[in-house]
Design a protein around this motif. Structure first.
Motif, PDB file in Angstrom:
ATOM      1  N   THR A   1       1.010  -1.211  -0.114  1.00 15.75           N
ATOM      2  CA  THR A   1      -0.069   0.184   0.024  1.00 15.75           C
ATOM      3  C   THR A   1       0.667   1.218   0.146  1.00 15.75           C
ATOM      4  OG1 THR A   1       0.081   0.224   2.484  1.00 15.75           O
ATOM      5  CG2 THR A   1      -1.705  -1.206   1.251  1.00 15.75           C
ATOM      6  N   ALA A   2       0.492   2.367  -0.408  1.00 22.29           N
ATOM      7  CA  ALA A   2       0.995   3.615  -0.336  1.00 22.29           C
ATOM      8  C   ALA A   2       1.597   4.001   1.200  1.00 22.29           C
ATOM      9  CB  ALA A   2       0.110   4.740  -0.520  1.00 22.29           C
ATOM     10  N   SER A   3       0.725   3.648   1.989  1.00 25.10           N
ATOM     11  CA  SER A   3       1.303   3.722   3.462  1.00 25.10           C
ATOM     12  C   SER A   3       2.527   2.796   4.093  1.00 25.10           C
ATOM     13  CB  SER A   3       0.064   3.499   4.477  1.00 25.10           C
ATOM     14  OG  SER A   3       0.606   3.608   5.861  1.00 25.10           O
TER      15      SER A   3
ATOM     16  N   PHE B   1       8.257   1.994   4.647  1.00 27.18           N
ATOM     17  CA  PHE B   1       9.378   1.474   4.113  1.00 27.18           C
ATOM     18  C   PHE B   1      10.542   2.269   3.820  1.00 27.18           C
ATOM     19  CE2 PHE B   1      11.970  -0.258   0.786  1.00 27.18           C
ATOM     20  CZ  PHE B   1      12.684  -1.544   1.284  1.00 27.18           C
ATOM     21  N   PHE B   2      10.355   3.326   2.728  1.00 26.87           N
ATOM     22  CA  PHE B   2      11.300   4.347   2.409  1.00 26.87           C
ATOM     23  C   PHE B   2      11.686   5.070   3.347  1.00 26.87           C
ATOM     24  CE2 PHE B   2       9.130   2.682  -1.851  1.00 26.87           C
ATOM     25  CZ  PHE B   2      10.324   2.056  -2.359  1.00 26.87           C
ATOM     26  N   ALA B   3      10.662   5.547   4.202  1.00 33.11           N
ATOM     27  CA  ALA B   3      11.444   6.220   5.374  1.00 33.11           C
ATOM     28  C   ALA B   3      12.405   5.530   6.236  1.00 33.11           C
ATOM     29  CB  ALA B   3      10.191   6.815   6.242  1.00 33.11           C
ATOM     30  N   ALA B   4      12.222   4.713   6.516  1.00 31.07           N
ATOM     31  CA  ALA B   4      13.327   3.574   7.217  1.00 31.07           C
ATOM     32  C   ALA B   4      14.564   3.701   6.511  1.00 31.07           C
ATOM     33  CB  ALA B   4      12.569   2.056   7.534  1.00 31.07           C
ATOM     34  N   GLN B   5      14.381   3.350   5.080  1.00 29.37           N
ATOM     35  CA  GLN B   5      15.568   3.453   4.201  1.00 29.37           C
ATOM     36  C   GLN B   5      16.375   4.481   4.635  1.00 29.37           C
ATOM     37  OE1 GLN B   5      15.622   2.175   0.373  1.00 29.37           O
ATOM     38  NE2 GLN B   5      15.530   0.070   0.912  1.00 29.37           N
ATOM     39  N   LEU B   6      15.683   5.689   4.532  1.00 23.93           N
ATOM     40  CA  LEU B   6      16.452   7.092   4.627  1.00 23.93           C
ATOM     41  C   LEU B   6      16.771   7.276   6.074  1.00 23.93           C
ATOM     42  CD1 LEU B   6      14.050   9.310   2.743  1.00 23.93           C
ATOM     43  CD2 LEU B   6      16.161   8.580   1.875  1.00 23.93           C
ATOM     44  N   GLN B   7      16.475   6.771   7.161  1.00 24.22           N
ATOM     45  CA  GLN B   7      16.856   6.821   8.343  1.00 24.22           C
ATOM     46  C   GLN B   7      18.164   5.880   8.579  1.00 24.22           C
ATOM     47  OE1 GLN B   7      13.634   5.027  10.718  1.00 24.22           O
ATOM     48  NE2 GLN B   7      13.285   7.145  11.492  1.00 24.22           N
TER      49      GLN B   7
END
Length: 145
Positions: A11-13, A18-24
């Motif tokens: 889902t978009a959420s 997932f992508f926010a975690a990668q950026l962290q």
């Protein structure tokens, strides 16, 4: 059926999480270069490769700390308020992952540089040689992302 969609679709959420975690957990050469040029005091770049590899060429400003030497004792005087960015040769090397893992287990805030020194150089950024950390003076590269 679509080969891309055969494995399912988040889902978009879920994708945002997932992508926010990668950026962290990771950073790229352009963002690291911008921080080095701006002399962001809270960022420390760690070259996790061997001392010989560091001397042959490293990111200006990086400190040589081979991941195999990271211990409670060797990091006892490090500032835990800083963020440590680990890198190695590139995606075929897991030295930066080992370094970031070890530092995180020791209680440090860490990020891993995507693509390591190889992507750094591929993007056109300078390297320093020898024992001195050096300083990244200017950014003549425009990130095209």
């Amino acid at each position: 059926m679509s080969a891309v969609l055969a494995s399912g679709l988040a889902t978009a959420s879920e994708s945002a999480q997932f992508f926010a975690a990668q950026l962290q957990f990771r950073t790229d050469a352009a963002d690291l270069a911008a921080d080095l040029i701006a002399a962001q005091a809270q960022i420390v770049v760690i070259d996790t490769r061997s001392t010989a590899a560091y001397q042959a060429g490293h990111i200006p400003g990086a400190v040589s700390v081979p991941h195999r030497t990271m211990t409670v004792e060797s990091t006892a005087n490090w500032d835990r308020q800083l963020v440590y960015v680990c890198y190695c040769d590139g995606i075929g090397c897991n030295g930066s992952t080992w370094g970031a893992y070890k530092l995180a287990k020791l209680g440090f805030q860490v990020k891993e540089l995507i693509g390591g020194l190889r992507y750094w150089q591929q993007d056109g950024y300078a390297v320093a040689t020898g024992d001195a950390a050096g300083v990244l003076m200017a950014n003549t590269i425009d990130c095209e992302c």
